[in-house]
Design an enzyme around this catalytic site. Sequence first.
Site, PDB file in Angstrom:
ATOM      1  N   THR A  44    -105.464   8.549 -50.669  1.00  0.00           N
ATOM      2  CA  THR A  44    -104.693   9.272 -49.817  1.00  0.00           C
ATOM      3  C   THR A  44    -104.605  10.597 -50.762  1.00  0.00           C
ATOM      4  O   THR A  44    -103.922  11.545 -50.571  1.00  0.00           O
ATOM      5  CB  THR A  44    -103.168   9.289 -48.985  1.00  0.00           C
ATOM      6  N   TYR A 107    -104.715   8.529 -36.884  1.00  0.00           N
ATOM      7  CA  TYR A 107    -104.617   9.480 -35.453  1.00  0.00           C
ATOM      8  C   TYR A 107    -105.381   8.524 -34.159  1.00  0.00           C
ATOM      9  O   TYR A 107    -104.835   8.835 -32.793  1.00  0.00           O
ATOM     10  CB  TYR A 107    -105.514  10.300 -35.582  1.00  0.00           C
ATOM     11  N   TYR A 133    -103.608  -1.436 -46.470  1.00  0.00           N
ATOM     12  CA  TYR A 133    -102.195  -0.555 -46.948  1.00  0.00           C
ATOM     13  C   TYR A 133    -101.578   0.360 -45.405  1.00  0.00           C
ATOM     14  O   TYR A 133    -102.246   1.036 -44.438  1.00  0.00           O
ATOM     15  CB  TYR A 133    -103.282   0.896 -47.835  1.00  0.00           C
ATOM     16  N   ARG A 138     -97.557   8.526 -42.022  1.00  0.00           N
ATOM     17  CA  ARG A 138     -98.554   9.593 -42.447  1.00  0.00           C
ATOM     18  C   ARG A 138     -99.954   9.390 -41.319  1.00  0.00           C
ATOM     19  O   ARG A 138    -100.959   9.777 -40.523  1.00  0.00           O
ATOM     20  CB  ARG A 138     -99.418   9.530 -43.650  1.00  0.00           C
ATOM     21  N   LYS A 161    -100.678  -2.915 -49.577  1.00  0.00           N
ATOM     22  CA  LYS A 161     -99.607  -1.773 -50.061  1.00  0.00           C
ATOM     23  C   LYS A 161     -98.540  -1.465 -48.780  1.00  0.00           C
ATOM     24  O   LYS A 161     -99.078  -0.774 -48.017  1.00  0.00           O
ATOM     25  CB  LYS A 161    -100.283  -0.109 -50.709  1.00  0.00           C
ATOM     26  N   ILE A 203     -98.211   0.921 -56.047  1.00  0.00           N
ATOM     27  CA  ILE A 203     -99.401   1.933 -56.120  1.00  0.00           C
ATOM     28  C   ILE A 203     -98.125   2.988 -55.791  1.00  0.00           C
ATOM     29  O   ILE A 203     -98.006   4.186 -54.799  1.00  0.00           O
ATOM     30  CB  ILE A 203     -99.786   1.908 -55.187  1.00  0.00           C
TER      31      ILE A 203
END
Length: 291
Positions: A44, A107, A133, A138, A161, A203
């Site tokens: 990302t 979303y 992840y 976000r 992550k 990360i």
Amino acid sequence: MFRGSMVALVTPMHEDGSLDEAALERLVEFHIDSGTDGIVAVGTTGESATLDYEEHCYVMRRVVEMSRGRIPVIGGTGANSTWEAIKLTRCAMEGGCDAALLVTPYYNKPTQEGLYQHYKAIAEAVPLPQILYNVPGRTACDMLPETVERLADVPNIVGIKEAQGTVQRAEEIMERCGERLDVYTGEDANAREMMLAGGKGVISVTANVAPRLMHLMAEAALRGDAEEAGRLDAQLSALHKVLFIETNPIPVKWALQEMGLIGGGIRLPMTPLSEQHHETLRQALKLAEAL
């Protein structure tokens, strides 16, 4: 499977938004020379949301080619469509990536069962090691520890992550999953604490601009040297904060431009860093000896 400081690599671009391959190669060499323990290509932070499918696959493959086996490469292949994520993960495997990193669907806001079925489908479709992840800030989607525990039984899901924001969340996952799943943090600010608590690495956004310090800090934390890890992390703490003074990757791309490693390209709807933040970030870079 993977350990230490792994950089969430930016995707360098020209001012018109086109890919800058020369700068990409500079970044790969910079990280290999600096001791970075792994590269995440087109995660990302690499603006995966605004690269099209062909560009996404191309950048992953080129990072593998530029690395020439000297450093592990993890392809960012998450998507909010399960079928698209399968295609991208297959592309990462065919391009030579050592693993894939898959952000939770954004979303859509799937249920926990939906998340389980999403990741299980990708893992069964593509025999590549895969890292979950979770970054609810976000994606508006929080993958809960009990779901991660279920997914730990899928053979090629090897890690997570975790960027929910607390060390306690990572500790709960470690307790539930044990040796079945490696836990990495996606929060630079708690990376030292999380690795001292048993996590396997970070990360990192900060590693883009201070790779040597991040590598050394992670190395110290992983061997249990809390004093040395704390000393090194103190140099990095200002960067951990300031690199998020505007939406990632806006600040880190400006910092890399200031360091002379990339140009100023960034794709809309991201815009260049506001001038009012330039000096604050410049001082944080100096503290971390990046300038």
